[in-house]
Design an enzyme around this catalytic site. Structure first.
Site, PDB file in Angstrom:
ATOM      1  N   LYS A  32      33.647  83.896  67.199  1.00  0.00           N
ATOM      2  CA  LYS A  32      32.223  84.180  66.977  1.00  0.00           C
ATOM      3  C   LYS A  32      31.390  84.019  68.252  1.00  0.00           C
ATOM      4  CE  LYS A  32      31.415  79.914  64.301  1.00  0.00           C
ATOM      5  NZ  LYS A  32      32.354  79.208  65.135  1.00  0.00           N
ATOM      6  N   ARG A  50      26.052  75.648  58.884  1.00  0.00           N
ATOM      7  CA  ARG A  50      27.427  75.240  58.583  1.00  0.00           C
ATOM      8  C   ARG A  50      27.509  74.518  57.251  1.00  0.00           C
ATOM      9  NH1 ARG A  50      29.089  75.113  64.393  1.00  0.00           N
ATOM     10  NH2 ARG A  50      31.347  74.895  64.505  1.00  0.00           N
ATOM     11  N   ARG A  86      42.131  78.075  74.234  1.00  0.00           N
ATOM     12  CA  ARG A  86      40.760  78.327  74.685  1.00  0.00           C
ATOM     13  C   ARG A  86      40.418  77.466  75.915  1.00  0.00           C
ATOM     14  NH1 ARG A  86      35.973  78.666  70.439  1.00  0.00           N
ATOM     15  NH2 ARG A  86      36.626  76.607  69.763  1.00  0.00           N
ATOM     16  N   ARG A 123      37.816  72.093  75.911  1.00  0.00           N
ATOM     17  CA  ARG A 123      36.799  71.323  75.184  1.00  0.00           C
ATOM     18  C   ARG A 123      37.466  70.140  74.493  1.00  0.00           C
ATOM     19  NH1 ARG A 123      33.377  75.528  71.604  1.00  0.00           N
ATOM     20  NH2 ARG A 123      33.746  73.877  70.098  1.00  0.00           N
ATOM     21  N   ARG A 138      38.729  70.083  62.244  1.00  0.00           N
ATOM     22  CA  ARG A 138      37.649  71.083  62.267  1.00  0.00           C
ATOM     23  C   ARG A 138      37.920  72.187  61.245  1.00  0.00           C
ATOM     24  NH1 ARG A 138      37.158  73.167  68.057  1.00  0.00           N
ATOM     25  NH2 ARG A 138      35.254  74.173  67.329  1.00  0.00           N
TER      26      ARG A 138
HETATM   27  P1  AMP Z   1      30.966  75.034  67.968  1.00  0.00           P
HETATM   28  O1  AMP Z   1      30.748  75.164  69.433  1.00  0.00           O
HETATM   29  O2  AMP Z   1      30.078  75.949  67.171  1.00  0.00           O
HETATM   30  O3  AMP Z   1      32.418  75.172  67.571  1.00  0.00           O
HETATM   31  O4  AMP Z   1      30.509  73.548  67.561  1.00  0.00           O
HETATM   32  C1  AMP Z   1      31.169  72.430  68.100  1.00  0.00           C
HETATM   33  C2  AMP Z   1      30.854  71.190  67.278  1.00  0.00           C
HETATM   34  O5  AMP Z   1      29.436  70.949  67.310  1.00  0.00           O
HETATM   35  C3  AMP Z   1      31.204  71.262  65.808  1.00  0.00           C
HETATM   36  O6  AMP Z   1      32.566  70.944  65.549  1.00  0.00           O
HETATM   37  C4  AMP Z   1      30.253  70.214  65.222  1.00  0.00           C
HETATM   38  O7  AMP Z   1      30.698  68.911  65.491  1.00  0.00           O
HETATM   39  C5  AMP Z   1      28.988  70.450  66.053  1.00  0.00           C
HETATM   40  N1  AMP Z   1      28.097  71.463  65.441  1.00  0.00           N
HETATM   41  C6  AMP Z   1      27.753  72.679  65.956  1.00  0.00           C
HETATM   42  N2  AMP Z   1      26.934  73.340  65.129  1.00  0.00           N
HETATM   43  C7  AMP Z   1      26.757  72.527  64.051  1.00  0.00           C
HETATM   44  C8  AMP Z   1      26.047  72.645  62.830  1.00  0.00           C
HETATM   45  N3  AMP Z   1      25.348  73.760  62.527  1.00  0.00           N
HETATM   46  N4  AMP Z   1      26.092  71.607  61.957  1.00  0.00           N
HETATM   47  C9  AMP Z   1      26.782  70.485  62.233  1.00  0.00           C
HETATM   48  N5  AMP Z   1      27.508  70.307  63.346  1.00  0.00           N
HETATM   49  C10 AMP Z   1      27.490  71.318  64.257  1.00  0.00           C
END
Ligand code: AMP
Length: 205
Positions: free
Chosen positions: A13, A88, A122, A152, A163
């Protein structure tokens, strides 16, 4: 245009969001990137969020919703934006619905069994946020700014599984949520990047 892009972690995404925003001149709002920036800057929010993120858990709704609201109020969001990684949870979707009406929710459908491998390969740029894979960047350098790419913390194998579980429990139900709202568009996210993008563009016409 007010768009959402949804999909499991590792579904691509972020990559698609970057392409869509460039083409349609939309503000790209990634709550994950905003949180990582807060951690890098050592803010109070970053300190609170880090432990959740490192464990592959969701950051509490109230923190993320406040972060998102403040970001949407910025002038660059006036002409449209794409939300990447938000909402989310159902509580986040309800909160969003009180601020704006979403035009389309793009859902990248993926084969969950294959995502752990995708995430393990990644690589991300700690400086500019550019994301790629170990196969696409064998020299380990960022194509955009030359910085050395890193893994990461939450892409490490032991966190990835958590996750994916969190995604299934909290975020996957939002597909039905946006279907019921009549704005869901489903895309086959297991195709090559260009083919996924072509399907998205067709859906946005
Ligand atoms: P992402 O980069 O979108 O994969 O987000 C990395 C991490 O950030 C996730 O595994 C969550 O710990 C946190 N995170 C990002 N967006 C959200 C959200 N909308 N709600 C809660 N946690 C979030």
């Amino acid at each position: 245009m007010k768009l959402i892009i949804m999909g499991a972690p590792g579904s691509g995404k972020g990559t698609q969001a970057t392409l869509i925003c460039k083409k349609h001149k939309l503000a790209h709002i990634s709550t994950g990137d905003l949180l990582r920036k807060n951690i890098a800057d050592g803010t109070e929010l970053g300190k609170q969020a880090k432990a959740f993120m490192d464990a592959g858990k969701l950051v509490p709704d109230d923190l993320v919703i406040a972060l998102l609201k403040a970001r949407i109020e910025q002038p660059d969001c006036k002409d449209g934006f794409l939300l990447d990684g938000f909402p989310r949870t159902e509580a986040q979707a309800d909160a969003l619905g009180k601020i704006v009406s979403v035009d389309k929710a793009l859902n990248l459908e993926t084969d969950l069994d294959k995502l752990a491998d995708r995430m393990a390969s990644r690589r991300a740029c700690p400086k500019c946020g550019y994301t790629t894979s170990v196969q696409a960047a064998p020299d380990g350098k960022c194509k955009e700014c030359g910085e050395t790419l890193t893994i990461r913390d939450d892409d490490k194998r032991e966190v990835v599984e958590n996750r994916l579980k969190v995604y299934n429990a909290n975020t996957a139900p939002l597909v039905e949520y946006y279907k019921a709202a009549g704005v869901l568009v489903s895309i086959d996210g297991m195709q090559a990047i260009d083919a996924v993008n072509a399907d998205i563009e067709a859906a946005l016409k």
